[in-house]
Design a protein around this motif. Structure first.
Motif, PDB file in Angstrom:
ATOM      1  N   VAL A  75      -8.978  12.816  -1.330  1.00 48.42           N
ATOM      2  CA  VAL A  75      -7.894  13.448  -2.299  1.00 48.42           C
ATOM      3  C   VAL A  75      -7.870  13.636  -3.868  1.00 48.42           C
ATOM      4  CG1 VAL A  75      -6.496  15.327  -1.951  1.00 48.42           C
ATOM      5  CG2 VAL A  75      -8.363  15.090  -0.400  1.00 48.42           C
ATOM      6  N   LEU A  76      -6.923  11.787  -3.525  1.00 49.72           N
ATOM      7  CA  LEU A  76      -5.538  11.455  -4.343  1.00 49.72           C
ATOM      8  C   LEU A  76      -6.588  11.417  -5.418  1.00 49.72           C
ATOM      9  CD1 LEU A  76      -3.523   9.263  -1.866  1.00 49.72           C
ATOM     10  CD2 LEU A  76      -2.866  11.735  -2.674  1.00 49.72           C
ATOM     11  N   TYR A  77      -7.697  10.572  -5.335  1.00 51.75           N
ATOM     12  CA  TYR A  77      -8.340  10.617  -6.994  1.00 51.75           C
ATOM     13  C   TYR A  77      -8.514  11.253  -7.562  1.00 51.75           C
ATOM     14  CZ  TYR A  77      -9.198   4.691  -6.404  1.00 51.75           C
ATOM     15  OH  TYR A  77      -9.396   3.738  -6.078  1.00 51.75           O
ATOM     16  N   TRP A  95       7.512   1.378 -18.465  1.00 46.65           N
ATOM     17  CA  TRP A  95       8.721   0.936 -16.679  1.00 46.65           C
ATOM     18  C   TRP A  95       7.382   0.805 -15.836  1.00 46.65           C
ATOM     19  CZ3 TRP A  95      11.556  -2.888 -15.983  1.00 46.65           C
ATOM     20  CH2 TRP A  95      12.637  -2.983 -15.778  1.00 46.65           C
ATOM     21  N   PHE A  96       6.676   2.149 -15.330  1.00 44.34           N
ATOM     22  CA  PHE A  96       5.401   3.140 -15.306  1.00 44.34           C
ATOM     23  C   PHE A  96       4.179   1.807 -15.445  1.00 44.34           C
ATOM     24  CE2 PHE A  96       7.509   6.618 -13.782  1.00 44.34           C
ATOM     25  CZ  PHE A  96       7.238   7.313 -13.070  1.00 44.34           C
ATOM     26  N   SER A  97       3.812   1.120 -16.359  1.00 46.44           N
ATOM     27  CA  SER A  97       2.794   0.255 -16.661  1.00 46.44           C
ATOM     28  C   SER A  97       3.382  -1.257 -15.626  1.00 46.44           C
ATOM     29  CB  SER A  97       2.500  -0.183 -18.339  1.00 46.44           C
ATOM     30  OG  SER A  97       2.051  -0.939 -18.680  1.00 46.44           O
ATOM     31  N   MET A 140     -10.195   7.511 -25.171  1.00 44.72           N
ATOM     32  CA  MET A 140     -11.742   6.668 -24.891  1.00 44.72           C
ATOM     33  C   MET A 140     -11.511   5.800 -25.035  1.00 44.72           C
ATOM     34  SD  MET A 140     -14.480   9.606 -27.411  1.00 44.72           S
ATOM     35  CE  MET A 140     -13.967  10.702 -26.722  1.00 44.72           C
ATOM     36  N   GLN A 141     -12.334   3.959 -23.857  1.00 44.37           N
ATOM     37  CA  GLN A 141     -11.968   3.449 -24.284  1.00 44.37           C
ATOM     38  C   GLN A 141     -10.684   2.514 -23.827  1.00 44.37           C
ATOM     39  OE1 GLN A 141     -14.880   0.333 -25.312  1.00 44.37           O
ATOM     40  NE2 GLN A 141     -16.026   2.066 -24.062  1.00 44.37           N
ATOM     41  N   ARG A 142     -10.005   2.946 -24.047  1.00 40.77           N
ATOM     42  CA  ARG A 142      -8.975   2.344 -23.866  1.00 40.77           C
ATOM     43  C   ARG A 142      -8.824   2.047 -22.031  1.00 40.77           C
ATOM     44  NH1 ARG A 142      -4.544   3.941 -26.917  1.00 40.77           N
ATOM     45  NH2 ARG A 142      -3.213   1.970 -26.371  1.00 40.77           N
ATOM     46  N   VAL A 143      -8.254   0.699 -21.204  1.00 41.52           N
ATOM     47  CA  VAL A 143      -8.396   0.472 -20.499  1.00 41.52           C
ATOM     48  C   VAL A 143      -7.068   0.812 -19.392  1.00 41.52           C
ATOM     49  CG1 VAL A 143      -7.911  -1.338 -18.826  1.00 41.52           C
ATOM     50  CG2 VAL A 143      -9.767  -1.467 -20.670  1.00 41.52           C
ATOM     51  N   GLU A 144      -5.583   0.729 -20.868  1.00 41.52           N
ATOM     52  CA  GLU A 144      -4.633   1.805 -19.464  1.00 41.52           C
ATOM     53  C   GLU A 144      -4.704   2.413 -19.539  1.00 41.52           C
ATOM     54  OE1 GLU A 144      -3.411   0.461 -23.559  1.00 41.52           O
ATOM     55  OE2 GLU A 144      -5.153  -0.180 -22.006  1.00 41.52           O
ATOM     56  N   VAL A 145      -5.157   3.165 -19.307  1.00 41.69           N
ATOM     57  CA  VAL A 145      -5.131   4.869 -18.728  1.00 41.69           C
ATOM     58  C   VAL A 145      -3.261   5.098 -17.816  1.00 41.69           C
ATOM     59  CG1 VAL A 145      -7.103   5.349 -19.198  1.00 41.69           C
ATOM     60  CG2 VAL A 145      -6.761   5.231 -16.608  1.00 41.69           C
ATOM     61  N   GLY A 146      -3.502   4.682 -17.045  1.00 44.17           N
ATOM     62  CA  GLY A 146      -2.502   4.530 -16.382  1.00 44.17           C
ATOM     63  C   GLY A 146      -0.814   4.709 -16.933  1.00 44.17           C
ATOM     64  N   HIS A 147      -0.645   4.022 -18.341  1.00 46.40           N
ATOM     65  CA  HIS A 147       0.539   3.461 -19.146  1.00 46.40           C
ATOM     66  C   HIS A 147       0.569   4.483 -19.601  1.00 46.40           C
ATOM     67  CE1 HIS A 147       2.903   1.807 -22.120  1.00 46.40           C
ATOM     68  NE2 HIS A 147       1.859   2.061 -23.281  1.00 46.40           N
ATOM     69  N   LEU A 148      -1.079   5.621 -20.510  1.00 43.96           N
ATOM     70  CA  LEU A 148      -1.020   6.302 -21.669  1.00 43.96           C
ATOM     71  C   LEU A 148      -0.813   7.644 -20.595  1.00 43.96           C
ATOM     72  CD1 LEU A 148      -4.814   6.122 -22.949  1.00 43.96           C
ATOM     73  CD2 LEU A 148      -2.191   5.582 -23.966  1.00 43.96           C
ATOM     74  N   THR A 174       0.617  -0.926   0.067  1.00 41.42           N
ATOM     75  CA  THR A 174      -0.372   0.324   0.487  1.00 41.42           C
ATOM     76  C   THR A 174       0.829   0.963  -0.321  1.00 41.42           C
ATOM     77  OG1 THR A 174      -2.033  -1.335   1.303  1.00 41.42           O
ATOM     78  CG2 THR A 174      -2.181   1.119   1.293  1.00 41.42           C
ATOM     79  N   ILE A 175       1.677   1.302   0.298  1.00 41.73           N
ATOM     80  CA  ILE A 175       2.557   2.429   0.601  1.00 41.73           C
ATOM     81  C   ILE A 175       3.756   2.971  -0.536  1.00 41.73           C
ATOM     82  CG2 ILE A 175       4.841   3.434   1.474  1.00 41.73           C
ATOM     83  CD1 ILE A 175       4.461   2.047   4.687  1.00 41.73           C
ATOM     84  N   LEU A 176       3.775   1.947  -1.289  1.00 35.25           N
ATOM     85  CA  LEU A 176       4.194   1.398  -2.889  1.00 35.25           C
ATOM     86  C   LEU A 176       3.441   2.335  -3.707  1.00 35.25           C
ATOM     87  CD1 LEU A 176       6.685  -1.466  -2.886  1.00 35.25           C
ATOM     88  CD2 LEU A 176       7.564   0.962  -2.689  1.00 35.25           C
ATOM     89  N   LYS A 177       2.053   2.150  -3.427  1.00 29.92           N
ATOM     90  CA  LYS A 177       1.137   2.332  -4.411  1.00 29.92           C
ATOM     91  C   LYS A 177       0.835   4.108  -4.206  1.00 29.92           C
ATOM     92  CE  LYS A 177      -2.583  -0.322  -4.281  1.00 29.92           C
ATOM     93  NZ  LYS A 177      -3.955  -1.046  -4.000  1.00 29.92           N
ATOM     94  N   VAL A 178      -0.020   4.104  -2.430  1.00 30.32           N
ATOM     95  CA  VAL A 178       1.084   5.848  -3.058  1.00 30.32           C
ATOM     96  C   VAL A 178       1.413   6.579  -3.208  1.00 30.32           C
ATOM     97  CG1 VAL A 178      -0.354   7.399  -0.689  1.00 30.32           C
ATOM     98  CG2 VAL A 178      -1.228   5.118  -0.602  1.00 30.32           C
ATOM     99  N   LEU A 179       3.186   6.314  -2.703  1.00 30.65           N
ATOM    100  CA  LEU A 179       3.436   6.433  -3.428  1.00 30.65           C
ATOM    101  C   LEU A 179       3.816   7.304  -4.869  1.00 30.65           C
ATOM    102  CD1 LEU A 179       6.356   5.361  -1.457  1.00 30.65           C
ATOM    103  CD2 LEU A 179       6.046   8.172  -1.242  1.00 30.65           C
ATOM    104  N   LEU A 180       2.970   5.475  -5.500  1.00 33.33           N
ATOM    105  CA  LEU A 180       3.392   5.934  -6.693  1.00 33.33           C
ATOM    106  C   LEU A 180       2.213   6.646  -7.418  1.00 33.33           C
ATOM    107  CD1 LEU A 180       4.161   4.589  -9.733  1.00 33.33           C
ATOM    108  CD2 LEU A 180       1.801   3.115  -9.738  1.00 33.33           C
ATOM    109  N   ILE A 181       1.403   6.810  -6.893  1.00 35.88           N
ATOM    110  CA  ILE A 181      -0.069   8.181  -7.710  1.00 35.88           C
ATOM    111  C   ILE A 181       0.612   9.563  -6.598  1.00 35.88           C
ATOM    112  CG2 ILE A 181      -2.207   8.679  -6.278  1.00 35.88           C
ATOM    113  CD1 ILE A 181      -2.640   5.948  -6.233  1.00 35.88           C
ATOM    114  N   VAL A 182       1.081   9.941  -5.714  1.00 35.72           N
ATOM    115  CA  VAL A 182       1.755  10.986  -5.421  1.00 35.72           C
ATOM    116  C   VAL A 182       2.740  11.303  -6.611  1.00 35.72           C
ATOM    117  CG1 VAL A 182       3.018  12.403  -4.002  1.00 35.72           C
ATOM    118  CG2 VAL A 182       1.192  10.544  -3.361  1.00 35.72           C
TER     119      VAL A 182
END
Length: 453
Positions: free
Chosen positions: A242-244, A282-284, A261-269, A158-166
């Motif tokens: 707040v993070l969201y 690598w982020f993906s 639009m219609q893409r699932v991997e929005v974090g990668h984009l 969870t800590i790693l995930k929050v750091l990635l989002i920040v």
């Protein structure tokens, strides 16, 4: 009432920090990295989308206040199953438990594992279904041993995930915006809140926020729940909300709407737009690995519902068995089998829409239960949500608005959820018949089951 609300002693307990980590890990997962592409197809206005994410966060926070009150008065693991059984009727509680097992956690685990497969498959050249299967099996095995082991792994992921989002939020604001297109709407009535499009878009957003009630499912495993459960639920929901909103603003700032639009991997984009293709790739991979945090939290929490149902219904008695550390191992592996089956029978979007209507319906019934709690058990001691009843009324208004329009626009998916309820009802009445035939109770045993709140 044949439902106990007393806390059962467990060999191991967790503090509010670990409980909050369960909330954050359950919330921050598949939806926040995958659902934006579906939303921009429905509502092509960045301001409207951000407003909807804010509404979703408000809804989660209001729900957390209500669940904190319910959980500190009705101190038994199981979430909606226990609350609805106690406040309404055991039949309604059974149906909520059935939905939680088959949809709430079963489908969510399947969706998260599928998302991991989508993000990982371009880089390890494996079938995404195989990746999804492997991730579920490995984490199910991990959570079959001890609560302490579960807690340590959960907190670290969870800590790693929050750091990635920040990091993505900061980069999205610091780097020049890549999305040069206008932020204005291309639709005729972008702010018509009565529109079906807004309600359906909010379904995807509410799925992204789902998990704000996760700590309520393991209240028996939390030290001093009267103090620590509200901290975990309300604090976790507030931080994630707040993070969201900030993360979606970062995505919308960096990626044009037509690309999303219609893409699932929005974090990668978004990462590719910010850092280039190589770092974006690598982020993906990192996003895919950190989705394991959400998967881990759901694998941990979900089986507690099955275990609670097994204590009250003889047709589920096979799942009463726990290991020496108080872990419901059979329930954990039963949940894994359900999730693996859903992966084999549905697509990502089908599973999400199918679960949206019925889960929101039971959340609505549970929040309404706060009114019944205060009326039926005014003497119970525990946390009380502020400015009652306004927080609960706002939640109910938002939920009913969404349910009505979802039923109108997506009748097939909504009715499939109702059909699942019918199957659950059949198992309830079959279980009662089986109990009468094979497990007849003496008058003494019936008396032992009758407890006062």
């Amino acid at each position: 009432m044949n439902v106990s609300i007393n806390t059962m002693t467990k060999p191991q307990k967790i503090g509010w920090g670990s409980a909050a980590a369960v909330v954050v890990a359950n919330m921050v997962g598949t939806g926040v990295f995958t659902s934006l592409g579906f939303q921009v197809e429905i509502v092509q206005n960045r301001y409207a989308i951000l407003a909807l994410w804010a509404v979703g966060g408000l809804n989660a926070l209001l729900g957390a206040f209500a669940y904190a009150e319910l959980g500190t008065h009705l101190r038994r693991s199981g979430g909606e199953y226990h609350y609805l059984s106690t406040l309404y009727h055991p039949f309604l509680g059974y149906l909520s438990g059935w939905i939680s097992v088959t949809v709430g956690f079963g489908a969510s685990i399947a969706l998260t594992a599928m998302a991991m497969g989508f993000y990982m498959t371009p880089f390890i050249n494996q079938d995404p279904t195989l990746i999804a299967f492997a991730s579920i099996l490995v984490l199910t095995l991990v959570h079959s041993f001890s609560i302490r082991q579960s807690s340590l792994i959960q907190n670290g992921l969870t800590i790693l995930k929050v750091l990635l989002i920040v990091l993505l939020i900061v980069a999205g604001w610091y780097l020049p915006p890549a999305a040069k297109d206008s932020w204005q709407s291309v639709s005729a009535e972008p702010w018509k809140w009565s529109s079906t499009a807004f309600a359906v878009a909010l379904v995807f957003i509410n799925y992204s926020y789902s998990g704000w009630n996760a700590a309520a499912y393991i209240v028996e495993e939390i030290r001093n729940p009267v103090k620590n459960l509200p901290r975990a639920l309300i604090g976790g929901a507030a931080v994630v909300s707040v993070l969201y909103v900030l993360l979606q603003l970062s995505f919308l700032r960096q990626v044009p709407l037509e690309v999303l639009m219609q893409r699932v991997e929005v974090g990668h984009l978004a990462a590719e737009s910010m850092f280039g293709p190589t770092i974006g790739n690598w982020f993906s991979v990192i996003i895919a690995l950190l989705l394991a945090s959400s998967l881990s939290a759901m694998v941990w929490v979900g089986p507690r519902i099955t275990s609670s149902m097994a204590q009250d219904h003889d047709n589920w008695k096979f799942f009463r068995t726990q290991n020496k550390n108080g872990i419901p191992v059979r329930a954990i592996w039963f949940q894994a089998i359900i999730s693996l089956g859903l992966i084999m029978t549905g697509t990502f979007e089908q599973l999400l829409l199918y679960s949206g209507f019925i889960l929101q319906l039971f959340n609505t019934l549970t929040i309404a239960g706060v009114f019944i709690l205060r009326y039926k058990y005014p003497h119970l001691k525990g946390y009380r949500s502020p400015v009652f009843p306004w927080l609960q009324l706002i939640f109910l208004a938002i939920s009913l608005w969404m349910l009505v329009f979802l039923l109108i626009d997506k009748p097939l998916e909504s009715l499939l959820g109702v059909a699942n309820l019918a199957v659950g009802a059949l198992t309830f009445f079959w279980g009662k018949k089986m109990s009468q035939w094979f497990y007849p109770k003496t008058a003494v045993e019936v008396k032992k089951q009758e407890v006062r709140p």
